[in-house]
Design an enzyme around this catalytic site. Structure first.
Site, PDB file in Angstrom:
ATOM      1  N   LYS A   1     -73.451  67.602   9.115  1.00  0.00           N
ATOM      2  CA  LYS A   1     -72.678  66.412   8.713  1.00  0.00           C
ATOM      3  C   LYS A   1     -72.481  66.326   7.203  1.00  0.00           C
ATOM      4  CE  LYS A   1     -75.184  64.263  12.500  1.00  0.00           C
ATOM      5  NZ  LYS A   1     -76.579  64.697  12.409  1.00  0.00           N
TER       6      LYS A   1
ATOM      7  N   TYR B   1     -80.536  65.523   6.002  1.00  0.00           N
ATOM      8  CA  TYR B   1     -81.884  65.816   6.519  1.00  0.00           C
ATOM      9  C   TYR B   1     -82.641  66.806   5.635  1.00  0.00           C
ATOM     10  CZ  TYR B   1     -79.613  63.795  10.659  1.00  0.00           C
ATOM     11  OH  TYR B   1     -78.888  63.000  11.519  1.00  0.00           O
TER      12      TYR B   1
ATOM     13  N   ASP C   1     -78.865  69.854  15.785  1.00  0.00           N
ATOM     14  CA  ASP C   1     -78.113  68.800  15.115  1.00  0.00           C
ATOM     15  C   ASP C   1     -78.700  68.545  13.730  1.00  0.00           C
ATOM     16  OD1 ASP C   1     -76.098  66.462  15.441  1.00  0.00           O
ATOM     17  OD2 ASP C   1     -77.903  65.555  14.592  1.00  0.00           O
TER      18      ASP C   1
ATOM     19  N   HIS D   1     -70.536  61.871   8.434  1.00  0.00           N
ATOM     20  CA  HIS D   1     -71.788  61.223   8.852  1.00  0.00           C
ATOM     21  C   HIS D   1     -71.641  59.707   9.042  1.00  0.00           C
ATOM     22  CE1 HIS D   1     -76.409  61.976   8.519  1.00  0.00           C
ATOM     23  NE2 HIS D   1     -76.159  61.050   9.409  1.00  0.00           N
TER      24      HIS D   1
HETATM   25  P1  NAD Z   1     -85.188  60.241  19.097  1.00  0.00           P
HETATM   26  O1  NAD Z   1     -84.605  59.160  19.911  1.00  0.00           O
HETATM   27  O2  NAD Z   1     -84.969  61.644  19.460  1.00  0.00           O
HETATM   28  O3  NAD Z   1     -86.734  59.917  19.031  1.00  0.00           O
HETATM   29  C1  NAD Z   1     -87.671  60.661  18.328  1.00  0.00           C
HETATM   30  C2  NAD Z   1     -89.031  60.021  18.552  1.00  0.00           C
HETATM   31  O4  NAD Z   1     -89.363  60.056  19.936  1.00  0.00           O
HETATM   32  C3  NAD Z   1     -90.140  60.749  17.836  1.00  0.00           C
HETATM   33  O5  NAD Z   1     -91.074  59.751  17.441  1.00  0.00           O
HETATM   34  C4  NAD Z   1     -90.733  61.635  18.910  1.00  0.00           C
HETATM   35  O6  NAD Z   1     -92.080  61.907  18.695  1.00  0.00           O
HETATM   36  C5  NAD Z   1     -90.562  60.792  20.151  1.00  0.00           C
HETATM   37  N1  NAD Z   1     -90.375  61.623  21.362  1.00  0.00           N
HETATM   38  C6  NAD Z   1     -89.607  62.740  21.483  1.00  0.00           C
HETATM   39  N2  NAD Z   1     -89.663  63.227  22.732  1.00  0.00           N
HETATM   40  C7  NAD Z   1     -90.482  62.398  23.425  1.00  0.00           C
HETATM   41  C8  NAD Z   1     -90.919  62.380  24.770  1.00  0.00           C
HETATM   42  N3  NAD Z   1     -90.514  63.301  25.644  1.00  0.00           N
HETATM   43  N4  NAD Z   1     -91.757  61.386  25.152  1.00  0.00           N
HETATM   44  C9  NAD Z   1     -92.152  60.440  24.265  1.00  0.00           C
HETATM   45  N5  NAD Z   1     -91.782  60.401  22.977  1.00  0.00           N
HETATM   46  C10 NAD Z   1     -90.947  61.374  22.565  1.00  0.00           C
HETATM   47  O7  NAD Z   1     -84.792  59.945  17.639  1.00  0.00           O
HETATM   48  P2  NAD Z   1     -83.938  60.368  16.437  1.00  0.00           P
HETATM   49  O8  NAD Z   1     -84.616  61.469  15.705  1.00  0.00           O
HETATM   50  O9  NAD Z   1     -83.648  59.096  15.751  1.00  0.00           O
HETATM   51  O10 NAD Z   1     -82.562  60.877  17.046  1.00  0.00           O
HETATM   52  C11 NAD Z   1     -82.379  62.194  17.483  1.00  0.00           C
HETATM   53  C12 NAD Z   1     -81.494  62.985  16.532  1.00  0.00           C
HETATM   54  O11 NAD Z   1     -80.247  62.330  16.395  1.00  0.00           O
HETATM   55  C13 NAD Z   1     -81.989  63.107  15.091  1.00  0.00           C
HETATM   56  O12 NAD Z   1     -83.017  64.036  14.938  1.00  0.00           O
HETATM   57  C14 NAD Z   1     -80.718  63.464  14.388  1.00  0.00           C
HETATM   58  O13 NAD Z   1     -80.423  64.839  14.572  1.00  0.00           O
HETATM   59  C15 NAD Z   1     -79.705  62.595  15.122  1.00  0.00           C
HETATM   60  N6  NAD Z   1     -79.420  61.319  14.419  1.00  0.00           N
HETATM   61  C16 NAD Z   1     -78.191  61.127  13.885  1.00  0.00           C
HETATM   62  C17 NAD Z   1     -77.901  59.978  13.189  1.00  0.00           C
HETATM   63  C18 NAD Z   1     -76.528  59.765  12.630  1.00  0.00           C
HETATM   64  O14 NAD Z   1     -76.338  58.864  11.792  1.00  0.00           O
HETATM   65  N7  NAD Z   1     -75.545  60.528  13.048  1.00  0.00           N
HETATM   66  C19 NAD Z   1     -78.879  58.981  13.028  1.00  0.00           C
HETATM   67  C20 NAD Z   1     -80.132  59.177  13.608  1.00  0.00           C
HETATM   68  C21 NAD Z   1     -80.395  60.348  14.304  1.00  0.00           C
END
Ligand code: NAD
Length: 325
Positions: free
Chosen positions: A79, A50, A45, A112
């Site tokens: 996006k 990014y 994704d 987005h």
């Molecule tokens: P996420 O919920 O995936 O959380 C990431 C955090 O959780 C990091 O700090 C990581 O170290 C920790 N983590 C990951 N796996 C873990 C585990 N198994 N145990 C404990 N901690 C863990 O957060 P995100 O990056 O905000 O969201 C995921 C993806 O969603 C993004 O990378 C992006 O691709 C997408 N996204 C899209 C939008 C949008 O506006 N469309 C906005 C935010 C994120």
């Protein structure tokens, strides 16, 4: 054992679990993506926002060149950033982003955010942002969503992306798009975790054949590492990993709280795209379709709902854009 892919309204299949590329540094993105493919990830994704599409594409191409996967086994979501909502800009950006990935086509191209910002020539300002200048000035542009959606339909017609969708939209504008869409809305990507369940929005999307993809499945966790305006709400919120219903289910099924949070989504046919740079977590985040919680357990987790949103430009921008009002 649950299913591991879903069929989009476009007719193409999408993995239910993917890897999120937000905050994956450019410098390490190729290696991170290549390693994620080795662990078993097939969906990535990304976003223009990014700033790592080219590098992510390099990692995928390396895996393809080495015979680990075929292009058709990989699913790329990316996006369109807010400065490029005008039809000529949207089409040009889809082409530019597709060229950056270097994989022939995009699988899913999303708008987005449901708000247009003034155009900025991407060759002049090479990084995308909400603001126009260092002072944080915001300049909305007057572009109807219909113009942008129809540009994305052209992106499909031209074979640049196989499926299209939206992110951070709410039900009213989705009903509107449905009234003129020539190509289906394949996915709606939204912030979705037990503190922000949005049950009506999820139901509305699903009853209209739109696959919901959850982002920030771990709630506050992802926002803690951001600058103050973005981390403010997260810092005063208990981690979802530490909540009782999540801990209880983790214990019962012998999985981690992170896996419970991801399964809470996938068990309801919601795709997830967690991000991790840690090998062990990468592997565990993929193992989230092979245990089933009871209806009561799912409901107990959903009962943590506070309508608490962490990714809210109506809150973190100096000139708020209240898209979720
Ligand atoms: P996420 O919920 O995936 O959380 C990431 C955090 O959780 C990091 O700090 C990581 O170290 C920790 N983590 C990951 N796996 C873990 C585990 N198994 N145990 C404990 N901690 C863990 O957060 P995100 O990056 O905000 O969201 C995921 C993806 O969603 C993004 O990378 C992006 O691709 C997408 N996204 C899209 C939008 C949008 O506006 N469309 C906005 C935010 C994120």
């Amino acid at each position: 054992m649950g299913k591991s892919t879903v069929t989009l309204a476009s007719g193409h299949d999408m993995p239910l679990v993917g890897f999120g590329l937000w905050k994956v540094p450019k410098e390490t993105a190729a290696e991170t993506v290549y390693n994620a493919i080795k662990v078993g990830y097939r969906l990535f994704d990304g976003a223009y926002d990014y700033q790592n599409e080219k590098e992510a594409g390099e990692g995928i191409r390396r895996a393809i060149d080495e015979g680990l996967v075929k292009r058709e086994e990989i699913f790329i979501t990316t996006k369109l950033w807010n400065n490029y909502h005008r039809k000529e800009h949207a089409l040009a950006m889809a082409k530019k982003q597709n060229a950056a990935w270097g994989l022939g086509y995009i699988d899913l191209y999303l708008i987005h955010f449901p708000c247009a910002l003034e155009y900025i020539d991407p060759s002049i300002r090479q990084y995308p942002a909400w603001w126009m200048d260092e002072a944080g000035a915001i300049a909305l542009d007057k572009v109807p969503i219909r113009e942008t959606w129809e540009a994305l339909e052209t992106v499909v017609d031209q074979g640049i992306s196989r499926s299209i969708g939206i992110s951070n939209f709410q039900a009213q504008s989705i009903y509107d798009i449905l009234s003129y869409a020539r190509h289906p809305i394949s996915s709606l990507q939204i912030e979705h975790h037990p503190y922000l369940v949005q049950p009506d929005l999820v139901t509305m999307a699903q009853e209209n054949g739109i696959i919901v993809t959850a982002y920030s499945s771990f709630g506050p966790q992802s926002f803690l590492e951001l600058p103050p305006a973005f981390s403010k709400r997260a810092k005063v919120t208990a981690l979802l990993f530490d909540t009782e219903p999540v801990k209880k289910a983790a214990k019962k099924y012998n999985v981690t709280p992170a896996q419970v949070l991801l399964r809470w989504a996938t068990q309801r046919d919601i795709a997830v795209i967690p991000k991790s740079n840690n090998h062990e977590r990468l592997a565990q985040n993929l193992q989230v379709t092979d245990f089933d919680m009871t209806k009561e357990e799912l409901e107990d987790i959903s009962a943590l709902d506070q309508g608490l949103r962490f990714n809210d430009p109506g809150f973190y921008l100096t000139q708020p854009i209240r898209i979720f009002a």
